[in-house]
Motif scaffolding. Structure first.
Motif, PDB file in Angstrom:
ATOM      1  N   UNK A 299      38.499  68.812 101.703  1.00 34.68           N
ATOM      2  CA  UNK A 299      37.735  67.456 102.473  1.00 34.68           C
ATOM      3  C   UNK A 299      36.048  67.805 101.840  1.00 34.68           C
ATOM      4  N   UNK A 300      35.542  69.246 101.564  1.00 35.30           N
ATOM      5  CA  UNK A 300      34.437  69.488 101.020  1.00 35.30           C
ATOM      6  C   UNK A 300      34.432  69.313 100.212  1.00 35.30           C
ATOM      7  N   UNK A 301      35.345  69.666  99.102  1.00 34.41           N
ATOM      8  CA  UNK A 301      35.452  69.739  97.874  1.00 34.41           C
ATOM      9  C   UNK A 301      34.989  68.493  96.752  1.00 34.41           C
ATOM     10  N   UNK A 302      36.255  67.838  97.644  1.00 36.28           N
ATOM     11  CA  UNK A 302      36.285  66.506  97.032  1.00 36.28           C
ATOM     12  C   UNK A 302      35.328  65.306  96.906  1.00 36.28           C
ATOM     13  N   UNK A 303      34.231  66.171  98.550  1.00 33.63           N
ATOM     14  CA  UNK A 303      33.538  65.163  98.755  1.00 33.63           C
ATOM     15  C   UNK A 303      31.958  65.376  98.157  1.00 33.63           C
ATOM     16  N   UNK A 304      32.417  66.357  97.876  1.00 32.21           N
ATOM     17  CA  UNK A 304      31.115  66.919  96.807  1.00 32.21           C
ATOM     18  C   UNK A 304      30.991  66.703  94.705  1.00 32.21           C
TER      19      UNK A 304
ATOM     20  N   UNK B 214      29.962  62.065  98.171  1.00 30.19           N
ATOM     21  CA  UNK B 214      29.920  61.695  99.035  1.00 30.19           C
ATOM     22  C   UNK B 214      29.499  62.170 100.832  1.00 30.19           C
ATOM     23  N   UNK B 215      29.200  62.038 101.756  1.00 33.56           N
ATOM     24  CA  UNK B 215      28.863  62.908 103.210  1.00 33.56           C
ATOM     25  C   UNK B 215      28.323  63.384 102.877  1.00 33.56           C
ATOM     26  N   UNK B 216      27.712  64.301 102.287  1.00 30.84           N
ATOM     27  CA  UNK B 216      26.266  65.125 101.339  1.00 30.84           C
ATOM     28  C   UNK B 216      25.225  65.129 103.322  1.00 30.84           C
TER      29      UNK B 216
END
Length: 466
Positions: free
Chosen positions: A224-229, A233-235
């Motif tokens: 979730x963190x890797x693909x969001x970054x 998105x989501x930062x």
């Protein structure tokens, strides 16, 4: 010689020229400001796809953990020696913790990002569900349920905020699929709880849920963190010094609103977010009422067998899950306005049947129709509030929606004392009709928003016309 004028399609004429006389025209300039920058650069599809999968897992985990707690409430009541009234006060702490934390989580999402907050709450929620069976008094139970409610409310806002950003990036109305995962997780948690309730005490059962929840978070959080970054998105919303503000586009053509940045709600934005929150309230009111009073109505008013009465909420929940699984297709074909209006009308019809039917079979069918109708209204309302105001909009709409689930069952009880339970349950149909009317009344803001997006970004698929 000037070029010949091109006739606009009929629905475009309505959008461009029909807003002056419309009572919601004050909101049109606000909606036209959303995403006025050029389209963002394309993001690798695999990142978005994997991000969607990871976020879906967190929605399912939320439903699984919450359902696991709910099925053990009777055993924990017996363990603590609480009376019905004392248990009701203790359970109120869940709602109080959730409502208070939702607004705070919206601010934390703007500060640290919705995806990191989802991961943090994904750790807190499984940890908190292990605490209730360790209590020995009603007072301590209320205190730990306050923590459990805070974790539950926090992950609800954080996940939905991340989902709103992902919906915007995908440019597809996939919000119902996340809520379908929550429903499926809840059905799995309730089914598993029913199987082990006769063999395990609440302590090992809920400790097992804690272990499963933490393991799922540990496996899913890195993706979730890797693909969001990778998808941007989501930062955290707070820009560094010299970064673009909400009114200044970045070098890639995006602005703070598109990146999920900090968005202060003026009175017009707050008004629209409140409207969408009221739509969510109408939906959650019905869900809470059917969960708490549906089985009692079947058993006492229609003299159904206790096993049949217990199936009342299951029929409703199963139909809602089916409705949410098909929600993306429905939204792509009909658009959000028609989905809300049609869903509210369907739920109104179904609940009138469920409340006033002379037999248990017809009442069960009414509950199922109600679940189908309400299925996609809450996700659409939260997504639209988040599109307008970011995590703060999600928090406001979710708080109102959760408030409906909180006040619905007590109001049903009061009305049942004053009139009768079937009459009281018709209030669910009334509020479903209210949601439908609100959706119809706000149709022009929806049409204008979608048309503006089409003009800025070119043809991206279905554009709703009303």
């Amino acid at each position: 010689m000037p070029p010949p004028s091109r006739a606009l399609p009929r629905h475009r004429e309505t959008v461009l020229y029909g807003t002056r006389a419309h009572p919601y025209s004050d909101f049109v300039p606000l909606l036209n400001k959303i995403g006025t920058a050029a389209p963002r650069p394309s993001v690798p599809t695999p990142d978005l796809r994997r991000l969607r999968t990871a976020l879906t897992v967190f929605f399912a985990l939320d439903g699984f953990v919450f359902a696991g707690w709910v099925v053990r409430i009777p055993a924990i009541k017996e363990q603590t020696g609480a009376s019905a009234g004392e248990l009701g006060l203790a359970l109120l702490a869940v709602s109080a913790g959730a409502v208070v934390t939702m607004t705070l989580t919206g601010r934390l999402c703007r500060r640290f990002g919705s995806i990191p907050m989802t991961v943090a709450c994904g750790v807190a929620l499984p940890l908190s569900v292990a605490l209730p069976p360790l209590t020995g008094s009603v007072l301590v139970l209320g205190l730990v349920l306050l923590f459990f409610g805070a974790a539950y409310g926090g992950i609800s806002v954080a996940m939905n905020s991340a989902a709103v950003d992902l919906v915007r990036a995908l440019r597809r109305p996939v919000m119902p699929s996340f809520h379908a995962a929550f429903s499926l997780g809840g059905m799995l948690g309730a089914g598993l709880g029913g199987l082990v309730a006769g063999h395990l005490s609440p302590t090992p059962h809920l400790l097992g849920i804690t272990a499963v929840g933490l393991a799922v978070t540990a496996v899913t959080a890195p993706a979730l963190l890797r693909h969001g970054a990778a998808a941007g998105l989501g930062g955290a919303a707070a820009p560094p010094a010299g970064a673009p503000t909400a009114d200044v586009p970045a070098a890639d053509g995006t602005d703070a609103a598109e990146r999920g940045g900090s968005r202060r709600m003026d009175h017009r934005t707050r008004g629209l977010v409140t409207v969408f929150g009221l739509i969510a309230l109408c939906t959650a009111y019905g869900e809470g009422a059917i969960a708490d009073w549906g089985p009692l109505h079947l058993e006492e008013d229609l003299h159904a067998h206790p096993g049949i009465a217990a199936a009342g909420y299951s029929c409703f929940a199963f139909a809602m899950t089916i409705g949410r699984l098909s929600g993306t297709t429905l939204l792509e074909r009909l658009g959000r306005t028609r989905t809300v209006v049609g869903g509210g009308a369907t739920a109104c019809t179904g609940m009138l049947l469920g409340a006033l039917a002379p037999s248990a079979g017809l009442a069960l069918a009414g509950f199922a129709v109600t679940g189908l109708g309400l299925a996609n209204i809450f996700p659409v309302a939260v997504e639209r509030a988040g599109a307008l105001a970011g995590p703060g909009g999600v928090a406001a709409a979710s708080t109102l929606g959760y408030g409906g689930m909180l006040v619905g069952p007590p109001l049903i009880g009061f009305m049942a004392d004053w009139y009768s339970l079937p009459t009281a349950l018709t209030s669910v149909a009334l509020l479903a009709a209210v949601a439908s009317v609100i959706g119809l009344a706000t149709r022009r803001t929806e049409t204008t928003e979608r048309t503006g997006a089409a003009e800025r970004n070119g043809p991206l698929g279905h554009t709703e016309s009303v």
